[in-house]
Scaffold this motif. Structure first.
Motif, mmCIF file in Angstrom:
data_model
loop_
_atom_site.group_PDB
_atom_site.id
_atom_site.type_symbol
_atom_site.label_atom_id
_atom_site.label_comp_id
_atom_site.label_asym_id
_atom_site.label_seq_id
_atom_site.Cartn_x
_atom_site.Cartn_y
_atom_site.Cartn_z
ATOM 1 N N GLU A 253 20.602 11.143 -7.966
ATOM 2 C CA GLU A 253 20.109 12.463 -7.592
ATOM 3 C C GLU A 253 18.916 12.398 -6.635
ATOM 4 O OE1 GLU A 253 19.282 14.386 -11.284
ATOM 5 O OE2 GLU A 253 21.373 14.332 -11.921
ATOM 6 N N VAL A 254 18.519 11.206 -6.215
ATOM 7 C CA VAL A 254 17.383 11.065 -5.308
ATOM 8 C C VAL A 254 17.809 11.516 -3.917
ATOM 9 C CG1 VAL A 254 15.836 9.420 -4.196
ATOM 10 C CG2 VAL A 254 16.357 9.199 -6.621
ATOM 11 N N GLN A 255 17.008 12.395 -3.326
ATOM 12 C CA GLN A 255 17.267 12.855 -1.966
ATOM 13 C C GLN A 255 16.033 12.587 -1.118
ATOM 14 O OE1 GLN A 255 18.452 16.936 -2.096
ATOM 15 N NE2 GLN A 255 20.469 16.459 -2.910
ATOM 16 N N VAL A 256 16.253 12.022 0.048
ATOM 17 C CA VAL A 256 15.171 11.695 0.966
ATOM 18 C C VAL A 256 15.236 12.683 2.123
ATOM 19 C CG1 VAL A 256 14.196 9.900 2.454
ATOM 20 C CG2 VAL A 256 15.282 9.276 0.302
ATOM 21 N N THR A 257 14.106 13.296 2.451
ATOM 22 C CA THR A 257 14.067 14.256 3.552
ATOM 23 C C THR A 257 14.213 13.530 4.889
ATOM 24 O OG1 THR A 257 11.664 14.123 3.671
ATOM 25 C CG2 THR A 257 12.588 15.821 2.227
ATOM 26 N N ARG B 57 0.842 -1.190 0.000
ATOM 27 C CA ARG B 57 0.000 0.000 0.000
ATOM 28 C C ARG B 57 0.878 1.241 0.000
ATOM 29 N NH1 ARG B 57 -1.827 -1.362 5.896
ATOM 30 N NH2 ARG B 57 -0.195 -0.333 7.054
ATOM 31 N N LEU B 58 0.343 2.293 -0.557
ATOM 32 C CA LEU B 58 1.058 3.561 -0.651
ATOM 33 C C LEU B 58 0.984 4.274 0.695
ATOM 34 C CD1 LEU B 58 2.449 5.654 -2.568
ATOM 35 C CD2 LEU B 58 0.177 6.641 -2.851
ATOM 36 N N ALA B 59 2.146 4.638 1.230
ATOM 37 C CA ALA B 59 2.175 5.353 2.508
ATOM 38 C C ALA B 59 2.158 6.858 2.302
ATOM 39 C CB ALA B 59 3.417 4.956 3.302
ATOM 40 N N GLY B 60 2.758 7.329 1.216
ATOM 41 C CA GLY B 60 2.763 8.761 0.977
ATOM 42 C C GLY B 60 3.693 9.146 -0.146
ATOM 43 N N VAL B 61 3.693 10.444 -0.435
ATOM 44 C CA VAL B 61 4.496 11.015 -1.507
ATOM 45 C C VAL B 61 5.236 12.215 -0.929
ATOM 46 C CG1 VAL B 61 4.415 12.067 -3.793
ATOM 47 C CG2 VAL B 61 2.779 10.304 -3.194
ATOM 48 N N ASP B 62 6.510 12.389 -1.319
ATOM 49 C CA ASP B 62 7.225 13.583 -0.870
ATOM 50 C C ASP B 62 7.123 14.680 -1.924
ATOM 51 O OD1 ASP B 62 8.998 12.808 -2.815
ATOM 52 O OD2 ASP B 62 10.720 12.629 -1.496
ATOM 53 N N LEU B 63 7.689 15.834 -1.639
ATOM 54 C CA LEU B 63 7.569 16.986 -2.529
ATOM 55 C C LEU B 63 8.359 16.817 -3.818
ATOM 56 C CD1 LEU B 63 7.810 19.824 0.143
ATOM 57 C CD2 LEU B 63 5.765 18.813 -0.882
ATOM 58 N N ALA B 64 9.303 15.882 -3.855
ATOM 59 C CA ALA B 64 10.112 15.657 -5.048
ATOM 60 C C ALA B 64 9.462 14.643 -6.000
ATOM 61 C CB ALA B 64 11.502 15.174 -4.663
ATOM 62 N N GLY B 65 8.361 14.036 -5.607
ATOM 63 C CA GLY B 65 7.679 13.076 -6.472
ATOM 64 C C GLY B 65 8.016 11.632 -6.162
#
Length: 186
Positions: free
Chosen positions: A57-61, A20-28
């Motif tokens: 280039e993926v950055q995780v907050t 299941r999808l938990a969420g989306v960040d601002l970078a997509g």
């Protein structure tokens, strides 16, 4: 519109779902929970990066990183992520203003300006006596102001090079080890 409906459908916690999808960040990037084994005690968490971004280039907050590592129980909301971005911009603005204030103050590391040396605070009267200056204003006689040409200017003296006077030989040049003897005692 279609994307948001798909995200809502995938985020529903239905009992037959394996992921299941938990969420989306601002970078997509999307964050998912899934079960490897139906009897597993907890859901595993993972990140699926935006397909338009290269993996390097993926950055995780930090909020999503905490969620991925099970430090926080619930996934961060979009509002929380937007507030964090606003907080970071505010901190950058305050840091820029602090840097400008710091740069506007004179530094002790800057080149000193040519001024007369200030006498030390400890012995002001002694320094005034050594300069033959009056100690009180009653003893002072008014004098004509001197023109800049009549004031003697100090002549710059060339500093002596301390390395030119140094001995060019090393202290250990003449040292030789003594012969070894097995029975010698110190």
């Amino acid at each position: 519109m279609v994307n948001s409906l798909w995200f809502q459908w995938k985020s529903l916690k239905l009992p037959w779902r394996k992921s299941r999808l938990a969420g989306v960040d601002l970078a997509g990037n999307t964050f998912w929970e899934y079960r490897d084994d139906p009897n597993a005690n907890r859901w595993r968490r993972m990140l699926k990066p935006d397909p338009n971004i290269h993996l390097s280039e993926v950055q995780v907050t930090p909020q999503w990183h905490q969620w991925l590592r099970y430090v926080r129980e619930h996934a961060p909301t979009v509002e929380e992520q937007q507030q964090d971005v606003a907080r970071q911009l505010q901190i950058k603005q305050l840091a820029r203003l602090a840097d400008e204030r710091w740069a506007s103050k004179p530094s002790y590391l800057d080149k000193p300006q040519t001024q007369n040396p200030i006498p030390s605070v400890g012995d002001v009267s002694g320094s005034l006596r050594s300069q033959n200056l009056p100690l009180s204003t009653q003893d002072a006689t008014p004098s004509q102001p001197e023109s800049p040409e009549s004031i003697p200017q100090p002549t710059p003296q060339k500093a002596a090079n301390p390395w030119a006077q140094a001995d060019r030989s090393n202290p250990g040049d003449s040292w030789q080890p003594s012969d070894w003897s097995p029975n010698s005692k110190r």
